[in-house]
Design an enzyme around this catalytic site. Structure first.
Site, PDB file in Angstrom:
ATOM      1  N   HIS A  52       0.629  -1.733  -0.009  1.00  0.00           N
ATOM      2  CA  HIS A  52      -0.213   0.086  -0.306  1.00  0.00           C
ATOM      3  C   HIS A  52       0.951   1.153   0.083  1.00  0.00           C
ATOM      4  O   HIS A  52       2.842   1.538   0.399  1.00  0.00           O
ATOM      5  CB  HIS A  52      -0.819  -0.340   0.602  1.00  0.00           C
ATOM      6  CG  HIS A  52      -2.276  -0.889   1.206  1.00  0.00           C
ATOM      7  ND1 HIS A  52      -3.504  -0.844  -0.209  1.00  0.00           N
ATOM      8  CD2 HIS A  52      -2.228  -2.646   1.125  1.00  0.00           C
ATOM      9  CE1 HIS A  52      -3.957  -1.131   0.294  1.00  0.00           C
ATOM     10  NE2 HIS A  52      -3.308  -2.723   0.563  1.00  0.00           N
ATOM     11  N   LYS A 253     -11.503  -0.413   1.713  1.00  0.00           N
ATOM     12  CA  LYS A 253     -10.750   0.219   1.295  1.00  0.00           C
ATOM     13  C   LYS A 253     -11.325   0.244  -0.491  1.00  0.00           C
ATOM     14  O   LYS A 253     -11.363   0.806  -1.643  1.00  0.00           O
ATOM     15  CB  LYS A 253      -9.279  -0.060   0.746  1.00  0.00           C
ATOM     16  CG  LYS A 253      -8.346   0.181   1.915  1.00  0.00           C
ATOM     17  CD  LYS A 253      -7.118  -0.041   1.616  1.00  0.00           C
ATOM     18  CE  LYS A 253      -6.371  -0.089   2.808  1.00  0.00           C
ATOM     19  NZ  LYS A 253      -6.272  -1.355   4.147  1.00  0.00           N
ATOM     20  N   ARG A 314     -10.055 -10.902   6.880  1.00  0.00           N
ATOM     21  CA  ARG A 314      -9.062 -10.196   7.423  1.00  0.00           C
ATOM     22  C   ARG A 314      -8.911 -10.470   9.024  1.00  0.00           C
ATOM     23  O   ARG A 314     -10.470 -10.495   9.201  1.00  0.00           O
ATOM     24  CB  ARG A 314      -9.749  -8.023   8.000  1.00  0.00           C
ATOM     25  CG  ARG A 314      -8.955  -8.394   5.954  1.00  0.00           C
ATOM     26  CD  ARG A 314     -10.163  -7.002   5.485  1.00  0.00           C
ATOM     27  NE  ARG A 314     -10.434  -7.140   3.844  1.00  0.00           N
ATOM     28  CZ  ARG A 314     -11.539  -7.378   3.393  1.00  0.00           C
ATOM     29  NH1 ARG A 314     -12.111  -8.330   3.748  1.00  0.00           N
ATOM     30  NH2 ARG A 314     -11.740  -6.859   1.747  1.00  0.00           N
ATOM     31  N   ILE A 339      -4.014  -8.206  13.141  1.00  0.00           N
ATOM     32  CA  ILE A 339      -3.419  -7.436  11.730  1.00  0.00           C
ATOM     33  C   ILE A 339      -3.877  -7.509  10.861  1.00  0.00           C
ATOM     34  O   ILE A 339      -3.557  -8.572   9.793  1.00  0.00           O
ATOM     35  CB  ILE A 339      -1.803  -8.011  11.740  1.00  0.00           C
ATOM     36  CG1 ILE A 339      -1.455  -8.631  13.207  1.00  0.00           C
ATOM     37  CG2 ILE A 339      -0.807  -7.858  10.742  1.00  0.00           C
ATOM     38  CD1 ILE A 339      -0.378  -6.395  13.958  1.00  0.00           C
ATOM     39  N   SER A 341      -5.760  -5.363   6.652  1.00  0.00           N
ATOM     40  CA  SER A 341      -5.233  -5.027   6.038  1.00  0.00           C
ATOM     41  C   SER A 341      -4.553  -3.154   6.423  1.00  0.00           C
ATOM     42  O   SER A 341      -5.232  -3.003   7.352  1.00  0.00           O
ATOM     43  CB  SER A 341      -5.746  -4.765   4.789  1.00  0.00           C
ATOM     44  OG  SER A 341      -5.294  -3.950   3.813  1.00  0.00           O
ATOM     45  N   CYS A 444      -1.244 -30.378 -15.066  1.00  0.00           N
ATOM     46  CA  CYS A 444      -0.032 -31.011 -14.688  1.00  0.00           C
ATOM     47  C   CYS A 444       0.134 -31.926 -13.174  1.00  0.00           C
ATOM     48  O   CYS A 444       0.871 -32.308 -12.519  1.00  0.00           O
ATOM     49  CB  CYS A 444       0.753 -29.614 -14.250  1.00  0.00           C
ATOM     50  SG  CYS A 444      -0.165 -27.797 -13.662  1.00  0.00           S
TER      51      CYS A 444
HETATM   52  C1  LIG Z   1      -8.864 -10.334   1.334  1.00  0.00           C
HETATM   53  C2  LIG Z   1      -7.736  -9.785   2.026  1.00  0.00           C
HETATM   54  C3  LIG Z   1      -6.679  -8.622   1.464  1.00  0.00           C
HETATM   55  C4  LIG Z   1      -5.896  -8.864   2.386  1.00  0.00           C
HETATM   56  N1  LIG Z   1      -5.147  -7.599   0.857  1.00  0.00           N
HETATM   57  C5  LIG Z   1      -3.899  -6.944   1.517  1.00  0.00           C
HETATM   58  C6  LIG Z   1      -3.163  -6.030   0.529  1.00  0.00           C
HETATM   59  O1  LIG Z   1      -3.439  -6.231  -0.751  1.00  0.00           O
HETATM   60  N2  LIG Z   1      -2.329  -5.413   1.187  1.00  0.00           N
HETATM   61  C7  LIG Z   1      -1.396  -5.668   2.763  1.00  0.00           C
HETATM   62  O2  LIG Z   1      -0.809  -5.433   3.032  1.00  0.00           O
HETATM   63  N3  LIG Z   1      -2.438  -6.651   3.464  1.00  0.00           N
HETATM   64  C8  LIG Z   1      -3.049  -6.688   2.568  1.00  0.00           C
HETATM   65  N4  LIG Z   1      -4.180  -7.825   3.640  1.00  0.00           N
HETATM   66  C9  LIG Z   1      -3.693  -8.171   5.006  1.00  0.00           C
HETATM   67  C10 LIG Z   1      -3.082  -9.457   5.564  1.00  0.00           C
HETATM   68  O3  LIG Z   1      -3.488 -10.215   4.391  1.00  0.00           O
HETATM   69  C11 LIG Z   1      -3.245  -9.501   6.970  1.00  0.00           C
HETATM   70  O4  LIG Z   1      -2.892  -8.565   6.800  1.00  0.00           O
HETATM   71  C12 LIG Z   1      -1.414 -11.024   7.133  1.00  0.00           C
HETATM   72  O5  LIG Z   1      -1.839 -11.688   5.773  1.00  0.00           O
HETATM   73  C13 LIG Z   1      -1.303 -11.330   8.275  1.00  0.00           C
HETATM   74  O6  LIG Z   1      -0.971 -12.001   8.273  1.00  0.00           O
HETATM   75  P1  LIG Z   1      -0.266 -12.428  10.120  1.00  0.00           P
HETATM   76  O7  LIG Z   1       0.841 -13.669   9.651  1.00  0.00           O
HETATM   77  O8  LIG Z   1      -1.076 -11.504  10.892  1.00  0.00           O
HETATM   78  O9  LIG Z   1      -2.039 -13.960   9.717  1.00  0.00           O
HETATM   79  P2  LIG Z   1      -1.822 -15.022   8.874  1.00  0.00           P
HETATM   80  O10 LIG Z   1      -1.060 -15.541   7.993  1.00  0.00           O
HETATM   81  O11 LIG Z   1      -3.228 -16.301   9.282  1.00  0.00           O
HETATM   82  O12 LIG Z   1      -0.677 -16.204  10.155  1.00  0.00           O
HETATM   83  C14 LIG Z   1      -1.101 -16.849  11.534  1.00  0.00           C
HETATM   84  C15 LIG Z   1      -0.735 -18.063  11.791  1.00  0.00           C
HETATM   85  O13 LIG Z   1      -0.530 -18.860  12.530  1.00  0.00           O
HETATM   86  C16 LIG Z   1      -0.939 -19.798  12.477  1.00  0.00           C
HETATM   87  N5  LIG Z   1      -1.460 -20.103  13.748  1.00  0.00           N
HETATM   88  C17 LIG Z   1      -2.879 -20.038  14.096  1.00  0.00           C
HETATM   89  N6  LIG Z   1      -2.993 -20.476  14.970  1.00  0.00           N
HETATM   90  C18 LIG Z   1      -2.201 -21.465  15.388  1.00  0.00           C
HETATM   91  C19 LIG Z   1      -2.103 -22.329  16.770  1.00  0.00           C
HETATM   92  N7  LIG Z   1      -2.472 -22.865  17.629  1.00  0.00           N
HETATM   93  N8  LIG Z   1      -0.547 -23.038  17.138  1.00  0.00           N
HETATM   94  C20 LIG Z   1      -0.067 -22.947  15.714  1.00  0.00           C
HETATM   95  N9  LIG Z   1       0.391 -21.860  14.871  1.00  0.00           N
HETATM   96  C21 LIG Z   1      -1.276 -21.400  14.851  1.00  0.00           C
HETATM   97  C22 LIG Z   1      -1.964 -20.068  10.994  1.00  0.00           C
HETATM   98  O14 LIG Z   1      -1.956 -21.280  10.735  1.00  0.00           O
HETATM   99  C23 LIG Z   1      -1.052 -18.471  10.682  1.00  0.00           C
HETATM  100  O15 LIG Z   1      -0.541 -19.510   9.789  1.00  0.00           O
HETATM  101  C24 LIG Z   1      -5.168  -8.775   2.955  1.00  0.00           C
HETATM  102  C25 LIG Z   1      -6.740  -9.314   4.033  1.00  0.00           C
HETATM  103  C26 LIG Z   1      -7.640 -10.256   3.310  1.00  0.00           C
HETATM  104  C27 LIG Z   1      -8.443 -11.089   4.238  1.00  0.00           C
END
Ligand SMILES: Cc1cc2nc3c(=O)[nH]c(=O)nc-3n(C[C@H](O)[C@H](O)[C@H](O)COP(=O)(O)OP(=O)(O)OC[C@H]3O[C@@H](n4cnc5c(N)ncnc54)[C@H](O)[C@@H]3O)c2cc1C
Length: 486
Positions: A52, A253, A314, A339, A341, A444
């Site tokens: 962003h 957004k 999200r 956390i 977007s 594939c």
């Molecule tokens: C539709 C959509 C569009 C978006 N577009 C954007 C964008 O364009 N740009 C941007 O900056 N952001 C965007 N975001 C936001 C962004 O994707 C997120 O902020 C980010 O991916 C969050 O990452 P995270 O590591 O916190 O969560 P996650 O990727 O969910 O990681 C958390 C991890 O914890 C693991 N976990 C959970 N519970 C446990 C447990 N008990 N034990 C062990 N592991 C566990 C899960 O399996 C997971 O892998 C978007 C989000 C969505 C949904």
């Protein structure tokens, strides 16, 4: 897995992985634990992939400060980690005076946030920047610092780099319990394994509220906000040179037209609060809403180009800002929750911020001699010139064997994915892009299964789509023949 860890990070999404990599530059024993069989299988795999431009949120929020800082870190990260990233720029299009007033507020946010090169555009300027825009556009905003990224590939690279610098990754490790003693926590996994750690970082995305409850730390609720998106073919005429946003509403957004980092086009996402943290459904009503909204921005958007659709959730939290703080209840426990977007954009800055919090809380940080920020770049068949390909094939004939015809992925790239530990169909897909093209793996998939089986020694009926019970084969032709004869 052994001994006592200094820091354990729960969750290998983009946030946990960025934190693990950052901490791997210090003399620490670090574990990254993940409940899924591979990294980036949570929120971080299903998003819009936008870096962003620093204008959606006002400068008083933590998320806007970390977004702007994170954005600026991506050029260096790309140098070091070789993931697909292009600073293509972002446009926000306004179609009437009300929308233009909203755009002016975004412009002011951008100026206050010191977003580089931010510009207000009139009708001529914005059409000049993107001729595929609807000609009814009144004006808008241009943020040249915005970009696009392949999000899962970014996470894979962060983890590869973290592992290279000593981080232990424990997959299929679902934290379900904890025992606390004077100076450490024991983290218990659903499958009976356990590890001990002095410090714990909660980066569990949608489940960070549950982890906080397991640790008897702060009580908060993560509510999923669902986003449905559609992917269009790489030949779609709707492919724009920049990411196109509408004027936003107060909750979202808006629904966008996104040229992806690898040349396809994405439209969406929706924004709908749901109760179920596993609701990955899509609906016809949302399909219609997305396409009519996207066509208002770029008339060339067509349903005929759809390859597939997906849903991401999200992880939203009350107050709508990121919640990144040392727990005030539990010692040596840091919350990184809510956390949503722009979490992808902010991830490297969040990692820095968490490192600072750990330091203030008393974690001793001394730089690791020999820390290497670079990982090896895997050459890609489809990005190589004829001369480069001849040289690659001479060295490794598997570069001459194209396995995925839609995306032009060679056998050598699939072998590289498996050797990096991505031994499920989805792991290979997200590492290489095989099966992501027009035919969605129709051609594939079985070839890839054979390669995974050959490389890992697993039999075909042991292979899964994404771990757990998601087996790909549960009967052999002979089984059917015997049953049919009986
Ligand atoms: C539709 C959509 C569009 C978006 N577009 C954007 C964008 O364009 N740009 C941007 O900056 N952001 C965007 N975001 C936001 C962004 O994707 C997120 O902020 C980010 O991916 C969050 O990452 P995270 O590591 O916190 O969560 P996650 O990727 O969910 O990681 C958390 C991890 O914890 C693991 N976990 C959970 N519970 C446990 C447990 N008990 N034990 C062990 N592991 C566990 C899960 O399996 C997971 O892998 C978007 C989000 C969505 C949904």
């Amino acid at each position: 897995m052994s001994g006592l860890f200094d820091v354990t990070i729960i969750g290998a999404g983009v946030i946990g992985s960025a934190i693990a990599r950052k901490l791997s530059s210090y003399d620490l024993k670090i574990a990254l634990v993940e409940k899924e069989c591979d990294v980036s299988f949570g929120v971080s795999k299903a998003n819009s992939g936008i870096i962003h431009g620093g204008f959606h949120h006002d400068s008083t929020t933590l998320k806007s400060r970390l977004e702007v800082k994170g954005n600026l870190m991506f050029d260096q990260l790309k140098e070091e980690l070789h993931f697909p990233f292009h600073r293509c720029g972002i446009l926000v299009a306004a179609f009437n005076n009300d929308e233009m007033r909203t755009v002016e507020k975004l412009y002011q946010n951008g100026v206050n946030n010191k977003a580089i090169g931010i510009e207000l555009c009139n009708h001529e300027r914005i059409l000049n920047l993107e001729p595929k825009l609807n000609r009814d556009v009144v004006g808008g905003l241009y943020a040249p610092g915005g970009g696009i990224i392949e999000p899962y590939r970014f996470v894979f690279s962060l983890v590869e780099s973290a592992k290279k610098n000593g981080v232990e990754l424990l997959t299929d490790f679902k934290v379900t319990g904890r025992v606390e003693t004077d100076d450490r926590y024991r983290l218990e996994s659903a499958d009976g394994r356990s590890i001990e750690s002095k410090w714990v970082v909660n980066a569990a995305g949608l489940y960070s509220d549950e982890i906080s409850r397991i640790f008897e730390a702060e009580d908060f609720t993560i509510t999923p906000r669902k986003g449905e998106e559609f992917l269009l073919d790489r030949n779609a005429s709707a492919f724009t040179s920049k990411v196109i946003f509408p004027a936003p509403s107060h909750v979202s957004k808006g629904m966008l037209v996104i040229p992806t980092a690898e040349g396809t086009t994405m439209v969406g996402p929706t924004a709908q609060m749901v109760d179920d943290k596993q609701d990955a459904s899509t609906s016809k009503a949302n399909f219609q809403a997305i396409f009519s909204s996207a066509r208002r921005l770029v008339p060339a958007v067509s349903e005929r180009d759809i390859i597939t659709s997906f849903t991401g959730l999200r992880p939203t939290i009350e107050g709508d800002d990121f919640y990144i703080e040392a727990s005030s209840i539990k010692p040596r426990f840091v919350q990184v929750a809510g956390i949503q977007s722009p979490g992808l954009t902010a991830a490297p800055a969040i990692a820095d911020h968490v490192k600072d919090i750990l330091k203030v809380e008393g974690l001793s940080l001394s730089e690791k001699p020999g820390y290497d920020p670079y990982i090896e770049d895997v050459p890609r068949f489809r990005n190589s010139s004829k001369e480069e390909l001849d040289a690659l094939i001479a060295e490794n004939p598997a570069y001459g064997e194209v396995i995925c015809r839609c995306e032009n992925i060679s056998e050598a790239e699939i072998v590289a994915a498996v050797r990096q530990g991505h031994d499920t169909l989805d792991g290979v897909k997200f590492y290489t892009r095989a099966m992501m093209g027009r035919c969605q793996g129709g051609f594939c998939t079985h070839k890839i299964m054979k390669i995974i089986s050959r490389e890992t020694g697993m039999s075909m009926d042991e292979l899964t789509k994404r771990g757990g019970g998601s087996w790909l084969v549960n009967k052999k032709v002979g089984d059917f023949a015997l049953r049919d004869r009986a």
